[in-house]
Design an enzyme around this catalytic site. Structure first.
Site, PDB file in Angstrom:
ATOM      1  N   GLU A  83     -19.279   9.538   8.262  1.00  0.00           N
ATOM      2  CA  GLU A  83     -19.391  10.824   8.397  1.00  0.00           C
ATOM      3  C   GLU A  83     -20.221  11.658   7.272  1.00  0.00           C
ATOM      4  O   GLU A  83     -20.271  11.419   6.174  1.00  0.00           O
ATOM      5  CB  GLU A  83     -18.015  11.493   8.254  1.00  0.00           C
ATOM      6  CG  GLU A  83     -17.196  10.993   9.293  1.00  0.00           C
ATOM      7  CD  GLU A  83     -15.851  11.528   9.430  1.00  0.00           C
ATOM      8  OE1 GLU A  83     -15.391  12.340   8.548  1.00  0.00           O
ATOM      9  OE2 GLU A  83     -14.902  11.108  10.274  1.00  0.00           O
TER      10      GLU A  83
ATOM     11  N   HIS B   2     -14.878  16.676  12.075  1.00  0.00           N
ATOM     12  CA  HIS B   2     -13.699  16.147  11.113  1.00  0.00           C
ATOM     13  C   HIS B   2     -12.993  17.534  11.020  1.00  0.00           C
ATOM     14  O   HIS B   2     -12.765  18.050   9.713  1.00  0.00           O
ATOM     15  CB  HIS B   2     -13.866  15.530  10.198  1.00  0.00           C
ATOM     16  CG  HIS B   2     -12.801  14.703   9.402  1.00  0.00           C
ATOM     17  ND1 HIS B   2     -12.895  13.426   8.856  1.00  0.00           N
ATOM     18  CD2 HIS B   2     -11.346  15.038   9.493  1.00  0.00           C
ATOM     19  CE1 HIS B   2     -11.787  12.905   8.530  1.00  0.00           C
ATOM     20  NE2 HIS B   2     -10.755  13.996   8.918  1.00  0.00           N
TER      21      HIS B   2
ATOM     22  N   ARG C 298      -8.939   8.054  12.460  1.00  0.00           N
ATOM     23  CA  ARG C 298      -9.849   7.501  11.603  1.00  0.00           C
ATOM     24  C   ARG C 298     -10.991   6.957  12.594  1.00  0.00           C
ATOM     25  O   ARG C 298     -10.640   5.955  13.429  1.00  0.00           O
ATOM     26  CB  ARG C 298      -9.507   6.499  10.583  1.00  0.00           C
ATOM     27  CG  ARG C 298      -8.813   7.265   9.506  1.00  0.00           C
ATOM     28  CD  ARG C 298      -9.913   8.004   8.395  1.00  0.00           C
ATOM     29  NE  ARG C 298      -9.171   8.801   7.451  1.00  0.00           N
ATOM     30  CZ  ARG C 298      -8.821  10.098   7.613  1.00  0.00           C
ATOM     31  NH1 ARG C 298      -9.122  10.765   8.529  1.00  0.00           N
ATOM     32  NH2 ARG C 298      -8.487  10.670   6.197  1.00  0.00           N
TER      33      ARG C 298
HETATM   34  N1  LIG Z   1      -8.929  14.370  11.705  1.00  0.00           N
HETATM   35  C1  LIG Z   1      -8.245  14.896  10.904  1.00  0.00           C
HETATM   36  O1  LIG Z   1      -8.499  15.944  10.368  1.00  0.00           O
HETATM   37  C2  LIG Z   1      -7.223  14.097  10.261  1.00  0.00           C
HETATM   38  C3  LIG Z   1      -6.040  14.888   9.565  1.00  0.00           C
HETATM   39  C4  LIG Z   1      -4.865  14.234   9.188  1.00  0.00           C
HETATM   40  C5  LIG Z   1      -4.701  12.918   9.415  1.00  0.00           C
HETATM   41  N2  LIG Z   1      -5.771  12.243   9.864  1.00  0.00           N
HETATM   42  C6  LIG Z   1      -5.468  10.741  10.145  1.00  0.00           C
HETATM   43  O2  LIG Z   1      -4.217  10.565  10.944  1.00  0.00           O
HETATM   44  C7  LIG Z   1      -3.533   9.434  10.416  1.00  0.00           C
HETATM   45  C8  LIG Z   1      -2.248   9.417  10.605  1.00  0.00           C
HETATM   46  O3  LIG Z   1      -1.549  10.301   9.930  1.00  0.00           O
HETATM   47  P1  LIG Z   1       0.391  10.212   9.938  1.00  0.00           P
HETATM   48  O4  LIG Z   1       0.634  11.407   8.994  1.00  0.00           O
HETATM   49  O5  LIG Z   1       0.663  10.204  11.143  1.00  0.00           O
HETATM   50  O6  LIG Z   1       0.344   8.981   9.316  1.00  0.00           O
HETATM   51  P2  LIG Z   1       1.817   7.753   9.128  1.00  0.00           P
HETATM   52  O7  LIG Z   1       2.912   8.970   9.192  1.00  0.00           O
HETATM   53  O8  LIG Z   1       1.597   7.012   8.247  1.00  0.00           O
HETATM   54  O9  LIG Z   1       1.635   7.027  10.518  1.00  0.00           O
HETATM   55  C9  LIG Z   1       0.727   6.238  10.822  1.00  0.00           C
HETATM   56  C10 LIG Z   1       1.150   5.321  12.000  1.00  0.00           C
HETATM   57  O10 LIG Z   1       0.135   4.349  12.542  1.00  0.00           O
HETATM   58  C11 LIG Z   1       0.826   3.065  12.796  1.00  0.00           C
HETATM   59  N3  LIG Z   1       0.066   2.012  12.384  1.00  0.00           N
HETATM   60  C12 LIG Z   1      -0.533   1.713  11.155  1.00  0.00           C
HETATM   61  N4  LIG Z   1      -1.025   0.479  11.137  1.00  0.00           N
HETATM   62  C13 LIG Z   1      -1.013  -0.038  12.290  1.00  0.00           C
HETATM   63  C14 LIG Z   1      -1.490  -1.081  13.001  1.00  0.00           C
HETATM   64  N5  LIG Z   1      -2.147  -2.108  12.351  1.00  0.00           N
HETATM   65  N6  LIG Z   1      -1.084  -1.117  14.464  1.00  0.00           N
HETATM   66  C15 LIG Z   1      -0.029  -0.329  14.951  1.00  0.00           C
HETATM   67  N7  LIG Z   1      -0.007   0.827  14.693  1.00  0.00           N
HETATM   68  C16 LIG Z   1      -0.228   1.030  13.235  1.00  0.00           C
HETATM   69  C17 LIG Z   1       2.012   3.120  12.091  1.00  0.00           C
HETATM   70  O11 LIG Z   1       3.062   2.502  12.882  1.00  0.00           O
HETATM   71  P3  LIG Z   1       4.686   2.150  12.267  1.00  0.00           P
HETATM   72  O12 LIG Z   1       5.021   3.625  12.490  1.00  0.00           O
HETATM   73  O13 LIG Z   1       5.230   1.181  13.211  1.00  0.00           O
HETATM   74  O14 LIG Z   1       4.498   1.701  10.702  1.00  0.00           O
HETATM   75  C18 LIG Z   1       2.423   4.694  12.131  1.00  0.00           C
HETATM   76  O15 LIG Z   1       2.882   5.259  13.317  1.00  0.00           O
HETATM   77  C19 LIG Z   1      -4.009   9.446   8.701  1.00  0.00           C
HETATM   78  O16 LIG Z   1      -3.860   8.098   8.200  1.00  0.00           O
HETATM   79  C20 LIG Z   1      -5.314  10.167   8.852  1.00  0.00           C
HETATM   80  O17 LIG Z   1      -6.290   8.909   8.670  1.00  0.00           O
HETATM   81  C21 LIG Z   1      -6.788  12.712  10.218  1.00  0.00           C
END
Ligand SMILES: NC(=O)c1ccc[n+]([C@@H]2O[C@H](COP(=O)([O-])OP(=O)(O)OC[C@H]3O[C@@H](n4cnc5c(N)ncnc54)[C@H](OP(=O)(O)O)[C@@H]3O)[C@@H](O)[C@H]2O)c1
Length: 319
Positions: free
Chosen positions: A263, A282, A234
């Protein structure tokens, strides 16, 4: 819960809501599904819906969604629903398993790293000038890549990087280990130490109150001047003015950015102007109905049987 709950599918992309509805009806006997792809339709239909599925929900629809019991987002980012005070606390929030989106994002990240190491932008520049000048290229194998956010998507990206011979380190909120990740750094106090060892830093973090502007001037100062930042999580996680300063002053080699605080990226953003910044609109994790619907359908069966739903959003954490 009713035996045949009314499901509203909202997705503004052309034909997308209809495609989701087809996939739901094909697998769910007796499903009552309505679709919307405009804010007007979403607001008009919201009052009847027990279940809302889709994404890019118009905020005004929630005030009318008084019968809602469950919202499922077909994307992985949930900041729009997790922090929305109009959505009652008893409405369950779930989202797509990032593993269903990760294969496409792995290609984006690997593509970016290989293009940088093989110096494709330099080759394109020379080609435009019909100039044949040899230049040294690098190798990704053996470099250290840091993945900030080791969730569903970050974890899958980490595995692919390791498979391609890179040393992977990770940064997350908790200290949970992950196979293939050499070292896990945890918490704000270890962020500088984490970025300091990386040749590439990949951001795969959600937008939450805690991650806002996390990549600050101090974090950029801790990065190697030869390092690259790749952000597919993000935009709000990065202080964009600090990033522009780091690139301008060459304390950072460059960045590949798919997501931005605002965006579309405003026309006056300094980020547009750098040769060493690649901007994509994006597109790294496209949400394809056929890729992601399985997660909703599985949860729908659980819902109909009164069982707990998977991939619930924790409103306290914001992801
Ligand atoms: N560009 C795009 O088109 C696109 C597409 C899909 C997703 N995304 C983005 O990618 C993000 C991640 O997706 P995901 O499915 O992997 O999410 P997820 O499974 O919820 O994983 C989030 C990760 O972020 C870590 N995190 C959250 N808050 C944190 C903090 N304050 N300090 C350190 N680490 C932190 C978490 O740590 P812990 O594991 O230790 O809890 C976890 O490892 C989504 O939230 C979305 O915004 C972007």
């Amino acid at each position: 819960m009713t035996a045949h709950p009314t499901i509203l599918v909202h997705s503004p992309g052309p034909g997308e809501a209809a495609r989701y509805a087809e996939l739901i009806v094909a697998k769910t006997r007796g499903a009552k599904v309505s679709i919307s792809n405009t804010a007007e339709d979403a607001e008009r239909l919201a009052g009847d819906a027990e279940i809302l599925v889709g994404w890019q929900f118009p905020p005004a629809m929630f005030a009318r969604a008084t019968r809602l019991r469950w919202i499922h987002k077909v994307s992985a980012g949930v900041e729009d629903i997790a922090f929305n005070p109009v959505i009652r606390p008893d409405v369950m929030l779930t989202r797509t398993d990032g593993a269903m989106i990760a294969p496409r994002m792995i290609e984006y990240v690997l593509g970016a790293i290989f293009a940088i190491v093989q110096r494709f932008p330099q080759a394109w520049r020379q080609q435009r000038e019909r100039r044949w000048d040899s230049f040294p290229v690098g190798v990704a194998k053996g470099s250290t890549v840091g993945v900030a956010g080791l969730g569903d998507i970050g974890g899958a990206i980490a595995g692919a990087l390791q498979h391609n011979g890179m040393r992977v380190v990770g940064w997350r909120r908790t200290r949970a280990k992950l196979s293939g990740v050499d070292r896990v750094y945890a918490g704000r106090e270890e962020l500088e130490a984490f970025v300091a060892v990386c040749d590439f830093v990949i951001i795969v973090l959600p937008a939450t109150a805690e991650t806002q502007n996390l990549f600050s001037p101090a974090v950029f100062a801790a990065m190697k001047p030869s390092a690259w930042l790749i952000n597919v999580g993000r935009g709000a996680v990065v202080d964009e003015a600090a990033l522009a300063t780091a690139v301008r002053e060459k304390t950072l080699a460059g960045a590949v950015l798919d997501v931005f605080a605002e965006e579309p990226l405003p026309a006056d953003s300094p980020l547009w102007d750098f040769e060493s910044v690649l901007i994509t609109p994006h597109v790294s994790g496209p949400i394809v109905p056929e890729d992601v619907i399985g997660c909703f359908l599985e949860n729908l069966q659980s819902y109909l049987q009164g069982e707990p739903l998977h991939r619930q959003v924790d409103r306290g954490r914001g992801y």
